[in-house]
Scaffold this motif. Structure first.
Motif, PDB file in Angstrom:
ATOM      1  N   ILE A 169      -3.414 -15.211  -6.006  1.00 39.64           N
ATOM      2  CA  ILE A 169      -4.360 -14.102  -6.121  1.00 39.64           C
ATOM      3  C   ILE A 169      -3.624 -12.808  -5.809  1.00 39.64           C
ATOM      4  O   ILE A 169      -3.060 -12.649  -4.729  1.00 39.64           O
ATOM      5  CB  ILE A 169      -5.551 -14.277  -5.161  1.00 39.64           C
ATOM      6  N   ASN A 170      -3.662 -11.903  -6.770  1.00 41.46           N
ATOM      7  CA  ASN A 170      -3.078 -10.581  -6.595  1.00 41.46           C
ATOM      8  C   ASN A 170      -4.220  -9.577  -6.482  1.00 41.46           C
ATOM      9  O   ASN A 170      -5.057  -9.478  -7.371  1.00 41.46           O
ATOM     10  CB  ASN A 170      -2.171 -10.232  -7.773  1.00 41.46           C
ATOM     11  N   LEU A 171      -4.260  -8.851  -5.365  1.00 39.80           N
ATOM     12  CA  LEU A 171      -5.322  -7.870  -5.129  1.00 39.80           C
ATOM     13  C   LEU A 171      -4.808  -6.461  -5.382  1.00 39.80           C
ATOM     14  O   LEU A 171      -3.692  -6.125  -5.003  1.00 39.80           O
ATOM     15  CB  LEU A 171      -5.808  -7.926  -3.683  1.00 39.80           C
ATOM     16  N   GLY A 172      -5.661  -5.648  -5.969  1.00 42.63           N
ATOM     17  CA  GLY A 172      -5.391  -4.225  -6.116  1.00 42.63           C
ATOM     18  C   GLY A 172      -6.585  -3.467  -5.567  1.00 42.63           C
ATOM     19  O   GLY A 172      -7.726  -3.800  -5.882  1.00 42.63           O
ATOM     20  N   ILE A 173      -6.331  -2.485  -4.723  1.00 45.95           N
ATOM     21  CA  ILE A 173      -7.412  -1.743  -4.088  1.00 45.95           C
ATOM     22  C   ILE A 173      -7.133  -0.251  -4.260  1.00 45.95           C
ATOM     23  O   ILE A 173      -6.051   0.222  -3.922  1.00 45.95           O
ATOM     24  CB  ILE A 173      -7.516  -2.080  -2.587  1.00 45.95           C
ATOM     25  N   VAL A 174      -8.123   0.471  -4.780  1.00 44.53           N
ATOM     26  CA  VAL A 174      -8.002   1.911  -4.960  1.00 44.53           C
ATOM     27  C   VAL A 174      -9.273   2.557  -4.425  1.00 44.53           C
ATOM     28  O   VAL A 174     -10.377   2.137  -4.758  1.00 44.53           O
ATOM     29  CB  VAL A 174      -7.823   2.296  -6.445  1.00 44.53           C
ATOM     30  N   VAL A 175      -9.105   3.572  -3.572  1.00 44.15           N
ATOM     31  CA  VAL A 175     -10.232   4.362  -3.097  1.00 44.15           C
ATOM     32  C   VAL A 175      -9.963   5.798  -3.518  1.00 44.15           C
ATOM     33  O   VAL A 175      -8.935   6.377  -3.166  1.00 44.15           O
ATOM     34  CB  VAL A 175     -10.398   4.272  -1.564  1.00 44.15           C
ATOM     35  N   ASP A 176     -10.880   6.334  -4.301  1.00 39.45           N
ATOM     36  CA  ASP A 176     -10.707   7.669  -4.858  1.00 39.45           C
ATOM     37  C   ASP A 176     -11.797   8.594  -4.321  1.00 39.45           C
ATOM     38  O   ASP A 176     -12.978   8.289  -4.441  1.00 39.45           O
ATOM     39  CB  ASP A 176     -10.792   7.590  -6.384  1.00 39.45           C
ATOM     40  N   ARG A 177     -11.386   9.688  -3.694  1.00 40.62           N
ATOM     41  CA  ARG A 177     -12.346  10.673  -3.187  1.00 40.62           C
ATOM     42  C   ARG A 177     -12.794  11.561  -4.339  1.00 40.62           C
ATOM     43  O   ARG A 177     -11.967  12.076  -5.086  1.00 40.62           O
ATOM     44  CB  ARG A 177     -11.715  11.534  -2.092  1.00 40.62           C
ATOM     45  N   GLN A 178     -14.107  11.739  -4.477  1.00 37.25           N
ATOM     46  CA  GLN A 178     -14.684  12.553  -5.534  1.00 37.25           C
ATOM     47  C   GLN A 178     -15.462  13.721  -4.938  1.00 37.25           C
ATOM     48  O   GLN A 178     -15.935  13.641  -3.809  1.00 37.25           O
ATOM     49  CB  GLN A 178     -15.651  11.710  -6.388  1.00 37.25           C
ATOM     50  N   VAL A 179     -15.619  14.776  -5.707  1.00 36.68           N
ATOM     51  CA  VAL A 179     -16.404  15.938  -5.305  1.00 36.68           C
ATOM     52  C   VAL A 179     -17.632  16.001  -6.197  1.00 36.68           C
ATOM     53  O   VAL A 179     -17.519  15.975  -7.427  1.00 36.68           O
ATOM     54  CB  VAL A 179     -15.579  17.242  -5.441  1.00 36.68           C
ATOM     55  N   GLN A 180     -18.794  16.057  -5.579  1.00 39.15           N
ATOM     56  CA  GLN A 180     -20.044  16.184  -6.325  1.00 39.15           C
ATOM     57  C   GLN A 180     -20.369  17.671  -6.438  1.00 39.15           C
ATOM     58  O   GLN A 180     -20.355  18.395  -5.441  1.00 39.15           O
ATOM     59  CB  GLN A 180     -21.169  15.454  -5.609  1.00 39.15           C
ATOM     60  N   THR A 181     -20.628  18.120  -7.657  1.00 35.25           N
ATOM     61  CA  THR A 181     -20.936  19.537  -7.874  1.00 35.25           C
ATOM     62  C   THR A 181     -22.244  19.671  -8.627  1.00 35.25           C
ATOM     63  O   THR A 181     -22.758  18.707  -9.190  1.00 35.25           O
ATOM     64  CB  THR A 181     -19.830  20.231  -8.694  1.00 35.25           C
ATOM     65  N   ARG A 182     -22.757  20.870  -8.628  1.00 31.68           N
ATOM     66  CA  ARG A 182     -23.895  21.211  -9.472  1.00 31.68           C
ATOM     67  C   ARG A 182     -23.624  22.593 -10.037  1.00 31.68           C
ATOM     68  O   ARG A 182     -22.837  23.352  -9.493  1.00 31.68           O
ATOM     69  CB  ARG A 182     -25.211  21.194  -8.704  1.00 31.68           C
ATOM     70  N   GLU A 183     -24.269  22.913 -11.142  1.00 28.18           N
ATOM     71  CA  GLU A 183     -24.099  24.235 -11.722  1.00 28.18           C
ATOM     72  C   GLU A 183     -25.235  25.127 -11.272  1.00 28.18           C
ATOM     73  O   GLU A 183     -26.384  24.686 -11.181  1.00 28.18           O
ATOM     74  CB  GLU A 183     -24.073  24.156 -13.246  1.00 28.18           C
ATOM     75  N   THR A 184     -24.918  26.381 -10.985  1.00 29.35           N
ATOM     76  CA  THR A 184     -25.965  27.337 -10.645  1.00 29.35           C
ATOM     77  C   THR A 184     -26.790  27.591 -11.900  1.00 29.35           C
ATOM     78  O   THR A 184     -26.303  27.437 -13.019  1.00 29.35           O
ATOM     79  CB  THR A 184     -25.357  28.657 -10.141  1.00 29.35           C
ATOM     80  N   SER A 187       0.825  -1.203   0.000  1.00 32.94           N
ATOM     81  CA  SER A 187       0.000   0.000   0.000  1.00 32.94           C
ATOM     82  C   SER A 187       0.857   1.250   0.000  1.00 32.94           C
ATOM     83  O   SER A 187       2.000   1.245   0.448  1.00 32.94           O
ATOM     84  CB  SER A 187      -0.915   0.014   1.218  1.00 32.94           C
ATOM     85  N   ASP A 188       0.253   2.303  -0.502  1.00 28.89           N
ATOM     86  CA  ASP A 188       0.853   3.628  -0.421  1.00 28.89           C
ATOM     87  C   ASP A 188       0.482   4.156   0.955  1.00 28.89           C
ATOM     88  O   ASP A 188      -0.628   4.595   1.192  1.00 28.89           O
ATOM     89  CB  ASP A 188       0.278   4.509  -1.528  1.00 28.89           C
ATOM     90  N   VAL A 189       1.397   4.074   1.896  1.00 28.51           N
ATOM     91  CA  VAL A 189       1.124   4.359   3.310  1.00 28.51           C
ATOM     92  C   VAL A 189       0.541   5.755   3.516  1.00 28.51           C
ATOM     93  O   VAL A 189      -0.327   5.957   4.343  1.00 28.51           O
ATOM     94  CB  VAL A 189       2.401   4.166   4.164  1.00 28.51           C
ATOM     95  N   GLU A 190       0.975   6.739   2.731  1.00 23.99           N
ATOM     96  CA  GLU A 190       0.501   8.105   2.916  1.00 23.99           C
ATOM     97  C   GLU A 190      -0.995   8.229   2.637  1.00 23.99           C
ATOM     98  O   GLU A 190      -1.703   8.966   3.302  1.00 23.99           O
ATOM     99  CB  GLU A 190       1.259   9.056   1.992  1.00 23.99           C
ATOM    100  N   ASN A 191      -1.480   7.492   1.621  1.00 18.43           N
ATOM    101  CA  ASN A 191      -2.880   7.616   1.231  1.00 18.43           C
ATOM    102  C   ASN A 191      -3.777   6.574   1.880  1.00 18.43           C
ATOM    103  O   ASN A 191      -4.991   6.633   1.734  1.00 18.43           O
ATOM    104  CB  ASN A 191      -3.018   7.526  -0.291  1.00 18.43           C
ATOM    105  N   ALA A 192      -3.218   5.595   2.554  1.00 22.21           N
ATOM    106  CA  ALA A 192      -4.025   4.553   3.176  1.00 22.21           C
ATOM    107  C   ALA A 192      -4.684   5.099   4.436  1.00 22.21           C
ATOM    108  O   ALA A 192      -4.049   5.743   5.250  1.00 22.21           O
ATOM    109  CB  ALA A 192      -3.153   3.346   3.518  1.00 22.21           C
ATOM    110  N   GLY A 193      -5.983   4.835   4.569  1.00 22.34           N
ATOM    111  CA  GLY A 193      -6.723   5.303   5.738  1.00 22.34           C
ATOM    112  C   GLY A 193      -6.413   4.456   6.959  1.00 22.34           C
ATOM    113  O   GLY A 193      -5.708   3.442   6.877  1.00 22.34           O
ATOM    114  N   PRO A 194      -6.956   4.848   8.108  1.00 26.29           N
ATOM    115  CA  PRO A 194      -6.652   4.128   9.345  1.00 26.29           C
ATOM    116  C   PRO A 194      -7.201   2.690   9.362  1.00 26.29           C
ATOM    117  O   PRO A 194      -6.632   1.833  10.014  1.00 26.29           O
ATOM    118  CB  PRO A 194      -7.321   4.984  10.426  1.00 26.29           C
ATOM    119  N   ASP A 195      -8.268   2.439   8.623  1.00 25.37           N
ATOM    120  CA  ASP A 195      -8.879   1.106   8.624  1.00 25.37           C
ATOM    121  C   ASP A 195      -8.463   0.282   7.411  1.00 25.37           C
ATOM    122  O   ASP A 195      -9.055  -0.753   7.129  1.00 25.37           O
ATOM    123  CB  ASP A 195     -10.403   1.232   8.658  1.00 25.37           C
ATOM    124  N   TYR A 196      -7.446   0.730   6.695  1.00 22.38           N
ATOM    125  CA  TYR A 196      -7.050   0.077   5.445  1.00 22.38           C
ATOM    126  C   TYR A 196      -6.736  -1.408   5.640  1.00 22.38           C
ATOM    127  O   TYR A 196      -7.267  -2.260   4.935  1.00 22.38           O
ATOM    128  CB  TYR A 196      -5.855   0.818   4.833  1.00 22.38           C
TER     129      TYR A 196
END
Length: 183
Positions: free
Chosen positions: A90-105, A48-57
């Motif tokens: 078995i080789n596992l790959g795990i990616v969690v990507d934070r997204q921003v939901q927007t709307r247009e005025t 894992s990329d330790v910097e981006n892994a959350g506490p419960d990774y």
């Protein structure tokens, strides 16, 4: 007027159904691959990329491995004591990507933006309305004797921040993913 109402209701229904979170599954077996030709499996080391892994990774990775083990054992395979004794890795790959939901005025409901002496303009801009996470799990099945990838699959979906709901999503996603493996 009635046609306009029906069209609006149909568009709203279509929009709501498109926004429901579902697990997207992709599967790609090698030619001639069948899971029934293998007896024992083992997991390769997950880095894992330790910097981006959350506490419960690590806890989530462990639960993911448990669920994969359970699903594969239901299909007749056993977990080998070590990688050397396994005939399927078995080789596992795990990616969690934070997204921003927007709307247009829009012009109708949002007030105009004042930019100077009697200059009101209606300019649409993006406004953040929320944040969410998209999780992707990739599973690669490798034949260690031939050193070849024999099957690969991915599961992707919007994931919950609540641990109980996340575990439920992992269970359903892995069940769907393993269901795609040819027997």
């Amino acid at each position: 007027m009635r046609n306009l109402l029906c069209s609006t209701a149909f568009l709203l229904l279509l929009l709501l159904s498109a926004c429901t979170p579902a697990t997207s599954i992709q599967s790609e077996p090698a030619p001639g691959f069948a899971l029934s030709t293998y007896r024992q499996f083992a997991f390769m080391e997950v880095k894992s990329d330790v910097e981006n892994a959350g506490p419960d990774y690590q806890g989530h990775v462990h639960f993911l491995k448990q669920e994969l083990t359970r699903q594969l054992e239901q299909r007749g395979l056993r977990q080998a004591p070590s990688e050397e004794q396994a005939d399927l890795l078995i080789n596992l790959g795990i990616v969690v990507d934070r997204q921003v939901q927007t709307r247009e005025t829009d012009i109708i409901s949002d007030p105009p933006r004042y930019i100077g002496q009697r200059r009101y303009t209606w300019q649409s801009k993006k406004v953040e309305v929320g944040r969410y996470s998209v999780g992707t799990v990739s599973v690669h099945l490798v034949d260690p004797v031939q050193n070849e990838l024999v099957w690969q699959g991915t599961a992707e979906r919007v994931i919950s921040d609540k641990p109980e709901k996340l575990r439920e999503q992992i269970e359903k996603g892995i069940e769907q993913l393993v269901g795609e493996i040819p027997t």
